[in-house]
Design a protein around this motif. Structure first.
Motif, PDB file in Angstrom:
ATOM      1  N   LYS A 118      -0.062   1.125   2.448  1.00 62.99           N
ATOM      2  CA  LYS A 118       1.220   1.424   3.101  1.00 62.99           C
ATOM      3  C   LYS A 118       1.226   2.846   3.655  1.00 62.99           C
ATOM      4  O   LYS A 118       1.672   3.075   4.796  1.00 62.99           O
ATOM      5  N   GLU A 158      -2.493  -4.880   6.365  1.00 66.40           N
ATOM      6  CA  GLU A 158      -1.032  -4.772   6.382  1.00 66.40           C
ATOM      7  C   GLU A 158      -0.389  -5.943   5.653  1.00 66.40           C
ATOM      8  O   GLU A 158       0.601  -5.771   4.930  1.00 66.40           O
ATOM      9  N   ILE A 207      -0.217  -5.628   1.782  1.00 71.92           N
ATOM     10  CA  ILE A 207       0.646  -4.628   1.130  1.00 71.92           C
ATOM     11  C   ILE A 207       1.691  -5.286   0.240  1.00 71.92           C
ATOM     12  O   ILE A 207       1.773  -4.985  -0.962  1.00 71.92           O
ATOM     13  N   GLY A 216      -1.532  -1.111  -3.072  1.00 71.00           N
ATOM     14  CA  GLY A 216      -0.521  -1.361  -2.052  1.00 71.00           C
ATOM     15  C   GLY A 216      -0.004  -0.071  -1.442  1.00 71.00           C
ATOM     16  O   GLY A 216       0.195   0.019  -0.221  1.00 71.00           O
TER      17      GLY A 216
END
Length: 702
Positions: free
Chosen positions: A418, A385, A388, A414
């Motif tokens: 996501k 996370e 990202i 990314g």
């Protein structure tokens, strides 16, 4: 502080013994007065100076306490306990160098004095010397195996040193040595929370709260754990208890504001900040989050003032530097914004948030050190996370530097991460488009003609993100009579109020079948009341909520003389521009080529429907490429459609001073350029799946 037993003194020995007895009985003022009397009488009583110092320290008069402890050390330099206490006092006063010096003197005086090793370890830990701190804590424990504070401190150092298993063991040992040690329970909980062992973490926090009801930290720790578990209502309840338990502490209200902001309850978050600032007007974290809240409420000038106030108090506060930088960037002061981000990076070269912000605020060249820093960060130990925004920032940097294939690879990495975090019901989303088209027929619109406000002439801009809408708004907002409003959800909220009239059981667009004229008038009134106040000389506010394309038919009913501007751009350029941005508001469809292309197709189909069912000319299509090719003609056409006289300032749109918060924030601060036309062609064959997914509708781009 660890008061030593009274040592021999010359004269007044009985009085000094009595002073210690008074101190142990909790009669501190009497003990202090008697010790001062002994000190005045003898003029050289190290133990009297020591006792006065201990009492002053425990009364939060640290500067005076340190002065008396220094006097004790000077009178009896061989006492390890004096040096050790002086170490702790200097540390609490922020004098780490002085604390370390006193701590080393304590250890030198008596290598077997465990508190001396422990206190020196604390000072070294705060100075960043983890290895020596850990060694000293272990030494203190070896000298005194049941030394709970040393075990707890060792756990903190091991946690900072990324040794979670050993840290947890140290905290558990501290608790075994002292079962009612609330701080150790809280620290254990924080370590378990970091390991995502939420069940045991929450039990540890609850135990700390039960042991010490006015101890704020376990309340806030438990609340943060509950937020991590998406249990926000329980977290808010815990923070409310914390505010009751410690009304003079700002932290519970600060975390309440943070949680409410995360839930997009900005007004509630602002109220929580006010509560925190009543407890401590100079609490910099609260001032910083208040600046963020005011930014959300589009009170940019107030937000800038609050951020500057935070930095006046703490010039090195990273979060305050970053929020001020973002606010300045949105206000058009790109140079000032970059200065804030650069200062943040000077203070903390490892601040990835500051690095990402700096990349967003400037054009990156091939030899820019930001590229290497981002590459290292992407390859580092950050979790998925956290990577990202790094992928998107590195993609932007590569794009700036002309490394377009590398840029697309980063955007794809990314976007993949996501998308894995999002819940997106594509079928339900597409069904909304279909339901709107089914209900808003020509006959349906004709039946409701005359129910709107014939006097109102609002301006709406609709379209896909990254379609040139910010440029169009900036051109219009440069006119002396037109005010930019940005992306406002006022119409959606006004319709939602009518939704609630039916108990939330019937939703838009089916709601249109039940909506009576008085309810339409209520939407008009609610919408008008929600609009920002007009600046002097301005007559109308632009509403640039792009997905108002769902409401175009309703807008025509409510405001038959509204100006509806539809921003269009090459389909592939639109989609790749969406795909390459990490949106603040989680535009869920934009992180997968197939989903993005299908959404675009549904949007294009709906806009064709509106053109078919509404009167000719009700919607003004503005093609981005045409604006770039001949801005004056496009601008004159826009101004004429809005019913205003021509204003040459519209051609100097990049000089207009107004807050902008969209992904196009930096582009519209520059004169018009054509490099974004045909952008998609830079990326090569890796983009072909998107082109294919768009199908015949993108033929003009091929």
């Amino acid at each position: 502080m660890s008061p030593a037993r009274p040592g021999p003194v010359l004269g007044s020995a009985q009085a000094l013994v009595q002073a210690w007895d008074l101190y142990r009985a909790g009669q501190w003022p009497a003990a202090e007065a008697l010790a001062r009397a002994v000190l005045e009488k003898t003029g050289a009583s190290a133990e009297a100076a020591h006792l006065v110092s201990v009492i002053l320290a425990q009364s939060a008069r640290l500067a005076e306490a340190a002065a008396f402890m220094e006097q004790a050390v000077a009178l009896d330099p061989g006492r390890s306990s004096y040096h050790s206490n002086l170490c702790e006092m200097r540390r609490q006063l922020g004098d780490l160098a002085g604390a370390i010096s006193a701590g080393r003197a304590a250890v030198a005086c008596d290598p077997a004095y465990a508190p001396g090793a422990n206190n020196l370890g604390i000072a070294l830990f705060e100075s960043g010397d983890l290895d020596e701190a850990i060694a000293l804590y272990r030494k203190a424990i070896a000298l005194k195996p049941a030394f709970a504070e040393a075990h707890n401190n060792l756990g903190n150092a091991l946690r900072a040193g990324k040794q979670p298993g050993e840290a947890i063991a140290a905290f558990k040992t501290a608790i075994a040595c002292r079962p009612h040690y609330a701080e150790a329970h809280n620290n254990l909980g924080n370590m378990l929370r970091e390991q995502q062992n939420f069940r045991e973490a929450d039990l540890a926090f609850q135990q700390a709260i039960a042991l010490k009801r006015d101890y704020v930290e376990p309340y806030t720790s438990l609340a943060l754990s509950l937020f991590d578990q998406q249990r926000s209502e329980e977290a808010f309840a815990v923070l409310a208890l914390a505010i009751s338990a410690a009304p003079d502490r700002p932290e519970p209200a600060f975390y309440l504001a943070q949680g409410l902001l995360q839930e997009r309850k900005a007004e509630g978050a602002r109220s929580a900040c006010q509560r925190a600032l009543r407890a401590n007007p100079d609490h910099v974290p609260t001032l910083t989050i208040l600046a963020r809240i005011l930014r959300e409420l589009e009170r940019v000038e107030d937000a800038i003032a609050i951020a500057r106030r935070a930095l006046d108090i703490d010039p090195d506060h990273l979060d305050a530097l970053n929020i001020l930088g973002l606010l300045l960037m949105e206000s058009g002061d790109l140079r000032g914004a970059r200065a804030q981000f650069e200062q943040a990076l000077r203070l903390d070269p490892g601040s990835l948030n500051s690095l990402i912000n700096l990349v967003s605020a400037r054009k990156v060249t091939r030899d820019d050190p930001c590229i290497g820093a981002l590459e290292d960060a992407v390859a580092g130990e950050a979790g998925e996370e956290a990577r990202i925004p790094l992928h998107f920032a590195l993609g932007k940097a590569y794009d700036d530097a002309g490394r377009h294939a590398d840029a697309l690879a980063q955007f794809m990495s990314g976007a993949r991460l996501k998308r894995a975090l999002l819940t997106y019901d594509e079928a339900a989303t597409h069904a909304i488009f279909d339901r709107v088209r089914t209900i808003f027929t020509r006959a349906f619109l004709a039946e409701r003609s005359g129910r709107g406000d014939p006097q109102a002439r609002p301006i709406f801009i609709v379209g896909m993100p990254r379609s040139g809408s910010t440029l169009v708004e900036q051109i219009l907002a440069s006119h002396a009579r037109i005010q930019g409003g940005g992306e406002m959800d006022h119409l959606h909220r006004a319709v939602g109020r009518i939704d609630q009239d039916f108990g939330g059981m019937v939703h838009y667009p089916e709601l249109m079948h039940l909506m009576e004229p008085d309810q339409m008038r209520d939407i008009i009134a609610t919408y008008g009341a929600s609009m920002p106040r007009l600046a002097p000389g301005r007559r109308v506010v632009i509403d640039k909520m792009l997905n108002n394309f769902f409401y175009v038919g309703l807008i025509h009913i409510l405001f038959p003389h509204a100006t509806i501007i539809h921003c269009r751009r090459d389909p592939v350029d639109t989609c790749i521009s969406c795909f390459s941005k990490l949106f603040r508001d989680d535009i869920h469809y934009s992180y997968d080529f197939g989903e993005l292309a299908r959404y675009y197709g549904k949007y294009a189909q709906l806009m064709e429907h509106w053109q078919h069912v509404l009167p000719a000319g009700a919607i003004l299509d503005v093609q981005y490429e045409e604006v770039v090719r001949d801005i004056e003609s496009a601008a004159r056409r826009l101004i004429q459609r809005c019913g205003e006289e021509w204003d040459p300032a519209c051609l100097r749109f990049h000089e207009t001073d107004r807050p902008i918060r969209t992904a196009s924030i930096t582009q519209v601060r520059e004169p018009l350029y054509a490099t974004s036309v045909g952008r998609w062609r830079r990326y090569g064959p890796a983009l072909q799946p998107l082109v294919d997914a768009l199908g015949p509708g993108s033929a003009s781009a091929r």
